[in-house]
Design a protein around this motif. Structure first.
Motif, PDB file in Angstrom:
ATOM      1  N   SER A  17       0.836  -1.203   0.000  1.00  0.00           N
ATOM      2  CA  SER A  17       0.000   0.000   0.000  1.00  0.00           C
ATOM      3  C   SER A  17       0.869   1.251   0.000  1.00  0.00           C
ATOM      4  O   SER A  17       2.010   1.226   0.466  1.00  0.00           O
ATOM      5  CB  SER A  17      -0.909   0.025   1.240  1.00  0.00           C
ATOM      6  N   VAL A  64      -9.904   1.262 -10.841  1.00  0.00           N
ATOM      7  CA  VAL A  64      -9.275   1.244  -9.520  1.00  0.00           C
ATOM      8  C   VAL A  64     -10.288   1.179  -8.378  1.00  0.00           C
ATOM      9  O   VAL A  64      -9.892   1.131  -7.205  1.00  0.00           O
ATOM     10  CB  VAL A  64      -8.364   2.474  -9.313  1.00  0.00           C
ATOM     11  N   GLY A  66     -12.433   0.170  -5.477  1.00  0.00           N
ATOM     12  CA  GLY A  66     -12.232  -0.902  -4.506  1.00  0.00           C
ATOM     13  C   GLY A  66     -10.804  -1.016  -4.018  1.00  0.00           C
ATOM     14  O   GLY A  66     -10.545  -1.659  -2.998  1.00  0.00           O
ATOM     15  N   ARG A  67      -9.865  -0.411  -4.734  1.00  0.00           N
ATOM     16  CA  ARG A  67      -8.460  -0.483  -4.320  1.00  0.00           C
ATOM     17  C   ARG A  67      -7.897   0.872  -3.912  1.00  0.00           C
ATOM     18  O   ARG A  67      -6.807   0.934  -3.343  1.00  0.00           O
ATOM     19  CB  ARG A  67      -7.593  -1.057  -5.450  1.00  0.00           C
ATOM     20  N   VAL A  68      -8.598   1.937  -4.243  1.00  0.00           N
ATOM     21  CA  VAL A  68      -8.113   3.256  -3.858  1.00  0.00           C
ATOM     22  C   VAL A  68      -9.200   4.000  -3.093  1.00  0.00           C
ATOM     23  O   VAL A  68     -10.396   3.759  -3.293  1.00  0.00           O
ATOM     24  CB  VAL A  68      -7.669   4.099  -5.082  1.00  0.00           C
ATOM     25  N   MET A  83      -3.794   3.860  -1.726  1.00  0.00           N
ATOM     26  CA  MET A  83      -3.816   2.783  -2.712  1.00  0.00           C
ATOM     27  C   MET A  83      -3.423   1.481  -2.037  1.00  0.00           C
ATOM     28  O   MET A  83      -2.353   1.403  -1.402  1.00  0.00           O
ATOM     29  CB  MET A  83      -2.854   3.096  -3.861  1.00  0.00           C
ATOM     30  N   ASP A  84      -4.262   0.484  -2.169  1.00  0.00           N
ATOM     31  CA  ASP A  84      -4.041  -0.813  -1.531  1.00  0.00           C
ATOM     32  C   ASP A  84      -3.944  -1.908  -2.583  1.00  0.00           C
ATOM     33  O   ASP A  84      -4.365  -1.731  -3.728  1.00  0.00           O
ATOM     34  CB  ASP A  84      -5.181  -1.106  -0.562  1.00  0.00           C
ATOM     35  N   ASN A  85      -3.401  -3.049  -2.151  1.00  0.00           N
ATOM     36  CA  ASN A  85      -3.266  -4.207  -3.030  1.00  0.00           C
ATOM     37  C   ASN A  85      -2.637  -3.811  -4.367  1.00  0.00           C
ATOM     38  O   ASN A  85      -3.165  -4.125  -5.446  1.00  0.00           O
ATOM     39  CB  ASN A  85      -4.634  -4.863  -3.253  1.00  0.00           C
ATOM     40  N   LEU A  86      -1.515  -3.134  -4.282  1.00  0.00           N
ATOM     41  CA  LEU A  86      -0.865  -2.632  -5.483  1.00  0.00           C
ATOM     42  C   LEU A  86      -0.311  -3.755  -6.341  1.00  0.00           C
ATOM     43  O   LEU A  86       0.123  -4.806  -5.825  1.00  0.00           O
ATOM     44  CB  LEU A  86       0.234  -1.642  -5.113  1.00  0.00           C
ATOM     45  N   LYS A  87      -0.337  -3.519  -7.649  1.00  0.00           N
ATOM     46  CA  LYS A  87       0.121  -4.505  -8.621  1.00  0.00           C
ATOM     47  C   LYS A  87       1.188  -3.868  -9.510  1.00  0.00           C
ATOM     48  O   LYS A  87       1.244  -2.637  -9.625  1.00  0.00           O
ATOM     49  CB  LYS A  87      -1.059  -4.948  -9.485  1.00  0.00           C
ATOM     50  N   ASP A  90       0.320  -1.027 -11.705  1.00  0.00           N
ATOM     51  CA  ASP A  90       0.074   0.286 -11.100  1.00  0.00           C
ATOM     52  C   ASP A  90       1.310   1.179 -11.174  1.00  0.00           C
ATOM     53  O   ASP A  90       1.255   2.358 -10.805  1.00  0.00           O
ATOM     54  CB  ASP A  90      -0.344   0.131  -9.638  1.00  0.00           C
TER      55      ASP A  90
END
Length: 126
Positions: A17, A64, A66-68, A83-87, A90
């Motif tokens: 994150s 994005v 649900g993830r931000v 920002m969570d669960n970054l890939k 991203d």
């Protein structure tokens, strides 16, 4: 003079994150939107999320959602992007920008924004 200063980028592992900050000053309009965008190498600048200054309404792009999470500190004139669960996808330079007024049908269009920050690099390692 409008100034937008982003910070909080860096290198993070997949699944990690980051919280980006956008410190704003000198915005001459009461009604405006602050948006977050990103631009990856070889790709177009992409709108992610934005927040309306006068009522705090929040908007998220489907890519994005649900993830931000966008938020603001009115006293500090700062907008945040959690920002969570970054890939790895991203990975990009992240920018904040200001739109005059609230054009709901153009929230994710870079051309609708007048002022931009210098950007902060986010790199997600696999």
């Amino acid at each position: 003079q409008v100034q937008l200063v982003e910070s909080g980028g860096g290198l993070v592992q997949t699944g990690g994150s980051l919280r980006l900050s956008c410190a704003a000053s000198g915005i001459p309009w009461d009604y405006h939107v602050i948006g977050w965008f990103r631009e990856a190498p070889g790709k177009k600048r992409e709108g992610l999320s934005c927040i309306s200054a006068h009522d705090g309404s929040r908007y998220y792009a489907d890519a994005v959602k649900g993830r931000v999470t966008i938020s603001r500190d009115k006293a500090e004139n700062t907008v945040y992007l959690q920002m969570d669960n970054l890939k790895p996808d991203d990975t990009a330079v992240y920018y904040c920008a200001v739109m005059k007024g609230v054009m709901l049908f153009r929230l994710y269009e870079p051309a609708a924004y007048t002022y931009w920050g210098q950007g902060t690099q986010v790199t997600v390692s696999s």
